[in-house]
Design a protein around this motif. Structure first.
Motif, mmCIF file in Angstrom:
data_model
loop_
_atom_site.group_PDB
_atom_site.id
_atom_site.type_symbol
_atom_site.label_atom_id
_atom_site.label_comp_id
_atom_site.label_asym_id
_atom_site.label_seq_id
_atom_site.Cartn_x
_atom_site.Cartn_y
_atom_site.Cartn_z
ATOM 1 N N VAL A 116 0.968 -1.341 -0.052
ATOM 2 C CA VAL A 116 -0.003 -0.160 0.056
ATOM 3 C C VAL A 116 0.725 1.249 0.140
ATOM 4 N N LYS A 117 1.670 1.115 1.168
ATOM 5 C CA LYS A 117 2.805 2.402 1.014
ATOM 6 C C LYS A 117 3.538 2.500 -0.481
ATOM 7 N N ASN A 118 4.074 1.551 -1.082
ATOM 8 C CA ASN A 118 4.715 1.669 -2.355
ATOM 9 C C ASN A 118 3.623 2.322 -3.488
ATOM 10 N N ILE A 156 1.506 6.829 7.108
ATOM 11 C CA ILE A 156 0.825 5.833 8.112
ATOM 12 C C ILE A 156 1.236 4.629 7.852
ATOM 13 N N HIS A 157 1.209 4.050 6.515
ATOM 14 C CA HIS A 157 1.504 2.804 6.312
ATOM 15 C C HIS A 157 2.973 2.491 6.530
ATOM 16 N N THR A 158 3.824 3.521 6.353
ATOM 17 C CA THR A 158 5.344 3.305 6.700
ATOM 18 C C THR A 158 5.672 3.047 8.041
ATOM 19 N N ALA A 207 -5.608 6.671 12.953
ATOM 20 C CA ALA A 207 -4.203 7.219 12.649
ATOM 21 C C ALA A 207 -4.403 8.070 11.234
ATOM 22 N N ILE A 208 -5.371 7.403 10.272
ATOM 23 C CA ILE A 208 -5.310 7.954 8.894
ATOM 24 C C ILE A 208 -6.044 9.403 8.804
ATOM 25 N N PRO A 209 -7.138 9.275 9.408
ATOM 26 C CA PRO A 209 -7.898 10.378 9.586
ATOM 27 C C PRO A 209 -7.128 11.628 10.633
#
Length: 301
Positions: A116-118, A156-158, A207-209
């Protein structure tokens, strides 16, 4: 008597020793030591003999009953021991299977976060290439804003990928990394950015919002709070207040226009912030005092 008591087939038979002569106590003790259950001298009183036989039979019956109980308990203990060994062996197998499954799921989850991060960074790179071909300033700013939003989610995904717990984000490190990238994008002095974030870990759904809110409010301050080369600082703080989390984004810039209504704003960034706060089931407050302060409370997770 000694032979009877040493033979496994007869050792449980009661033995009463009867002698024709008077014996001293030492002889009686020796007789009892070799296994006699009673010791009588002739002439033997009939009632005494019957009484001794009855006592010996009662003792034998009690011993036989105790022996049976002991044998039964030993069988139960042996059967239970075998059963427990089987249960322990089965439990070890189950635990190993669960541990293997958990390791596999953690590896898969880590791979998902990585991909997802990539993918997000790939989109970010494509927008960056497109940005170089745009000359219109307003369009460039829109592209930069979109890129920063994508970057906020990617980080966030990192953080999740680099964390030992794949469901919680170290928000302090996240804000520090976000500051570094945003200061570069908007040419904002990094020494004027302050992160007062307690050691709070929040789950990905929060975390994302929350990260997007920080990105929107900080980028808004960088773009609009300090016009005409004016200098100032931006502070982001996150702490717990009871069962809630309190996020504060503050700058000491020129401040918001007084007529701004967060519930009916025309600014896309603020609309996004309000929507994200609703997603968190939180509340937002705008305070204008020597700058601008947004105070957002939501249930900490």
């Amino acid at each position: 008597c000694r032979r009877l008591k040493t033979d496994e087939r007869t050792k449980h038979i009661p033995v009463i020793m009867i002698t024709a002569v008077r014996t001293d106590p030492e002889t009686r003790v020796k007789g009892l030591e070799i296994g006699a259950d009673a010791f009588l001298n002739k002439p033997v009183d009939e009632y005494e003999l019957v009484s001794q036989v009855r006592v010996a039979l009662r003792i034998k019956k009690a011993e036989d009953s105790l022996r049976k109980e002991r044998d039964s308990l030993e069988r139960v203990v042996e059967e239970r021991t075998i059963s427990l060994k089987e249960e322990i062996a089965n439990r070890v197998l189950v635990e190993e299977a669960l541990r293997s499954s958990l390791n596999e799921k953690e590896a898969l989850l880590k791979e998902v976060q990585h991909r997802v991060k990539n993918n997000l960074l790939t989109i970010h790179s494509i927008l960056a290439l497109q940005l170089n071909q745009i000359e219109d300033v307003e369009s460039k700013n829109a592209f930069i804003t979109s890129m920063n939003r994508i970057n906020a989610i990617a980080k966030i995904h990192t953080r999740l990928y680099q964390s030992e717990n794949y469901s919680l984000v170290d928000f302090k490190k996240y804000v520090e990394e976000l500051f570094r990238d945003m200061s570069y994008s908007y040419r904002f002095p990094p020494e004027n950015l302050r992160a007062d974030v307690k050691d709070i870990a929040i789950d990905i759904n929060t975390a994302i919002p929350t990260g997007l809110i920080v990105n929107e409010l900080v980028s808004n301050s960088m773009k609009h709070a300090f016009p005409e080369g004016r200098h100032g600082s931006i502070t982001v703080s996150l702490s717990r207040e009871g069962g809630n989390a309190c996020l504060i984004v503050r700058d000491d810039g020129k401040g918001f226009p007084e007529e701004v209504d967060l519930t009916h704003t025309e600014f896309l960034g603020l609309q996004l912030v309000v929507t994200l706060v609703e997603q968190l089931e939180g509340a937002i407050e705008l305070i204008m005092d020597n700058g601008t302060e947004f105070r957002i409370t939501f249930r900490g997770r």
